[in-house]
Design an enzyme around this catalytic site. Structure first.
Site, mmCIF file in Angstrom:
data_model
loop_
_atom_site.group_PDB
_atom_site.id
_atom_site.type_symbol
_atom_site.label_atom_id
_atom_site.label_comp_id
_atom_site.label_asym_id
_atom_site.label_seq_id
_atom_site.Cartn_x
_atom_site.Cartn_y
_atom_site.Cartn_z
ATOM 1 N N TYR A 123 43.734 -42.222 -48.348
ATOM 2 C CA TYR A 123 42.831 -43.302 -48.788
ATOM 3 C C TYR A 123 42.492 -44.218 -47.617
ATOM 4 O O TYR A 123 41.326 -44.548 -47.377
ATOM 5 C CB TYR A 123 43.494 -44.095 -49.920
ATOM 6 N N LYS A 175 38.780 -44.744 -45.945
ATOM 7 C CA LYS A 175 38.065 -46.038 -45.939
ATOM 8 C C LYS A 175 37.856 -46.544 -44.507
ATOM 9 O O LYS A 175 36.851 -47.198 -44.237
ATOM 10 C CB LYS A 175 38.813 -47.054 -46.804
HETATM 11 N N1 LIG Z 1 39.973 -51.691 -57.911
HETATM 12 C C1 LIG Z 1 40.444 -52.002 -56.737
HETATM 13 O O1 LIG Z 1 41.474 -52.703 -56.621
HETATM 14 C C2 LIG Z 1 39.735 -51.560 -55.465
HETATM 15 C C3 LIG Z 1 40.093 -52.166 -54.270
HETATM 16 C C4 LIG Z 1 39.448 -51.802 -53.105
HETATM 17 C C5 LIG Z 1 38.435 -50.868 -53.140
HETATM 18 N N2 LIG Z 1 38.092 -50.277 -54.306
HETATM 19 C C6 LIG Z 1 36.987 -49.299 -54.270
HETATM 20 O O2 LIG Z 1 35.972 -49.681 -55.164
HETATM 21 C C7 LIG Z 1 35.263 -48.535 -55.626
HETATM 22 C C8 LIG Z 1 35.128 -48.602 -57.132
HETATM 23 O O3 LIG Z 1 36.417 -48.533 -57.695
HETATM 24 P P1 LIG Z 1 36.814 -49.179 -59.102
HETATM 25 O O4 LIG Z 1 38.015 -49.993 -58.849
HETATM 26 O O5 LIG Z 1 35.643 -49.800 -59.770
HETATM 27 O O6 LIG Z 1 37.317 -47.850 -59.833
HETATM 28 P P2 LIG Z 1 37.075 -47.215 -61.282
HETATM 29 O O7 LIG Z 1 38.033 -46.080 -61.329
HETATM 30 O O8 LIG Z 1 37.084 -48.229 -62.349
HETATM 31 O O9 LIG Z 1 35.589 -46.655 -61.122
HETATM 32 C C9 LIG Z 1 35.283 -45.633 -60.225
HETATM 33 C C10 LIG Z 1 34.208 -44.746 -60.829
HETATM 34 O O10 LIG Z 1 33.976 -43.659 -59.913
HETATM 35 C C11 LIG Z 1 33.831 -42.481 -60.676
HETATM 36 N N3 LIG Z 1 34.144 -41.295 -59.877
HETATM 37 C C12 LIG Z 1 35.356 -40.818 -59.506
HETATM 38 N N4 LIG Z 1 35.209 -39.681 -58.819
HETATM 39 C C13 LIG Z 1 33.878 -39.428 -58.759
HETATM 40 C C14 LIG Z 1 33.095 -38.386 -58.202
HETATM 41 N N5 LIG Z 1 33.664 -37.339 -57.583
HETATM 42 N N6 LIG Z 1 31.750 -38.456 -58.302
HETATM 43 C C15 LIG Z 1 31.177 -39.483 -58.952
HETATM 44 N N7 LIG Z 1 31.852 -40.486 -59.525
HETATM 45 C C16 LIG Z 1 33.195 -40.457 -59.434
HETATM 46 C C17 LIG Z 1 34.802 -42.645 -61.843
HETATM 47 O O11 LIG Z 1 34.471 -41.792 -62.919
HETATM 48 C C18 LIG Z 1 34.627 -44.132 -62.162
HETATM 49 O O12 LIG Z 1 33.607 -44.346 -63.127
HETATM 50 C C19 LIG Z 1 36.054 -47.324 -55.101
HETATM 51 O O13 LIG Z 1 35.392 -46.783 -53.979
HETATM 52 C C20 LIG Z 1 37.388 -47.908 -54.710
HETATM 53 O O14 LIG Z 1 38.014 -47.192 -53.669
HETATM 54 C C21 LIG Z 1 38.721 -50.582 -55.479
#
Ligand SMILES: NC(=O)c1ccc[n+]([C@@H]2O[C@H](COP(=O)([O-])OP(=O)(O)OC[C@H]3O[C@@H](n4cnc5c(N)ncnc54)[C@H](O)[C@@H]3O)[C@@H](O)[C@H]2O)c1
Length: 253
Positions: A157, A161
């Site tokens: 991860y 990133k």
């Molecule tokens: N939530 C956190 O704490 C956090 C922190 C830092 C970064 N992020 C980043 O933010 C972004 C969104 O994450 P989130 O927290 O909203 O997560 P989430 O799991 O709620 O949503 C992510 C979405 O991506 C979709 N997804 C997964 N694999 C996929 C694929 N192969 N093709 C298309 N869609 C796909 C999932 O179905 C889901 O709807 C991600 O890139 C994550 O790495 C999240």
């Protein structure tokens, strides 16, 4: 005047979490939105929410790790709405904080495919459209604090990133400086979404290293959608190549 009037936005990972909040906020701000995700039932719910609110939004099932799905979602934006102004590479997955010694080839390949190669291919398809448009375009990569420090995720991860941040800067320094396509990334810290539920067998060592970084403030998807709106709109016209931290101060000290 709404902030994204007449714009066409394509958002990946829009079924849930931050992507879903972005889709609703961008449409509320006047954008026509193409919302894509691997999860079709989540997209149906989003479509219903948008329709109930009278918003212009279409959905398409697309797996960001499949090149043919990426080509199709970009084609849908252009064939339906005539342009692609804003691409948000938001879809992403995490890796149980697995250390390099614990990470399998499959885990590594999957994380890199979704978090880095997918955004690369989607950006490549998008810039080929945007560079022909007089108005250019905007690309936003939803990265992570894990893209800036060593232990805010597992090895795959964190590497994915860091790679996404490098891709952001490379695109900004080429298409942003010599063209009309601004490219920025968001680096969220903790955000309350479904992603936490995908942690199944957390690595003991990876978890310990993370815990040692102290309590992580938790933001909401809406908090991050508003950061994305800033980067998508002309309010950030002079912002290009930034990795915008949004972590409630977690990494400030
Ligand atoms: N939530 C956190 O704490 C956090 C922190 C830092 C970064 N992020 C980043 O933010 C972004 C969104 O994450 P989130 O927290 O909203 O997560 P989430 O799991 O709620 O949503 C992510 C979405 O991506 C979709 N997804 C997964 N694999 C996929 C694929 N192969 N093709 C298309 N869609 C796909 C999932 O179905 C889901 O709807 C991600 O890139 C994550 O790495 C999240």
């Amino acid at each position: 005047m709404k902030k994204l009037e007449n714009k066409v936005s394509l958002i990946t990972g829009a079924s849930a979490g931050m992507g879903r909040a972005m889709a609703i906020l961008f449409a509320t701000e006047g954008s026509r939105v193409v919302a894509t995700d691997i999860n079709s039932s989540g997209l149906e719910e989003l479509k219903k929410e948008a329709a109930d609110k009278g918003l212009e939004l279409i959905t398409q099932v697309a797996d960001i790790s499949k090149e043919e799905d990426i080509e199709k979602m970009i084609d849908t934006s252009v064939s339906t709405y005539g342009s692609l102004d804003i691409l948000v590479n938001n879809a992403g997955i995490i890796d149980d904080f697995k250390t390099v010694g614990e990470a399998s080839n499959e885990l590594w390949d999957r994380i890199i495919a979704v978090n880095l190669t997918g955004p690369f291919k989607a950006s490549r398809a998008a810039v080929r459209i945007m560079e022909k448009q007089d108005t250019g375009g905007v690309i936003i990569n939803n990265s992570s604090i894990g893209g800036m420090f060593g232990v805010r995720g597992g090895a795959a991860y964190v590497a994915s990133k860091h790679g996404l941040n490098g891709l952001t800067r490379n695109m900004a320094a080429t298409y942003g400086v010599y063209g009309n396509i601004r490219v920025n990334a968001i680096a969220p810290g903790g955000v309350e979404t479904n992603i936490q539920d995908t942690i199944k067998e957390p690595s003991e060592l990876g978890n310990k290293a993370l815990d040692d970084k102290g309590e992580m403030p938790m933001g909401s998807s809406g908090d991050l959608a508003r950061v994305a709106l800033f980067l998508a709109s002309d309010d950030s016209a002079f912002v290009n190549g930034a990795i915008l931290t949004a972590d409630g101060g977690w990494t400030a000290g």
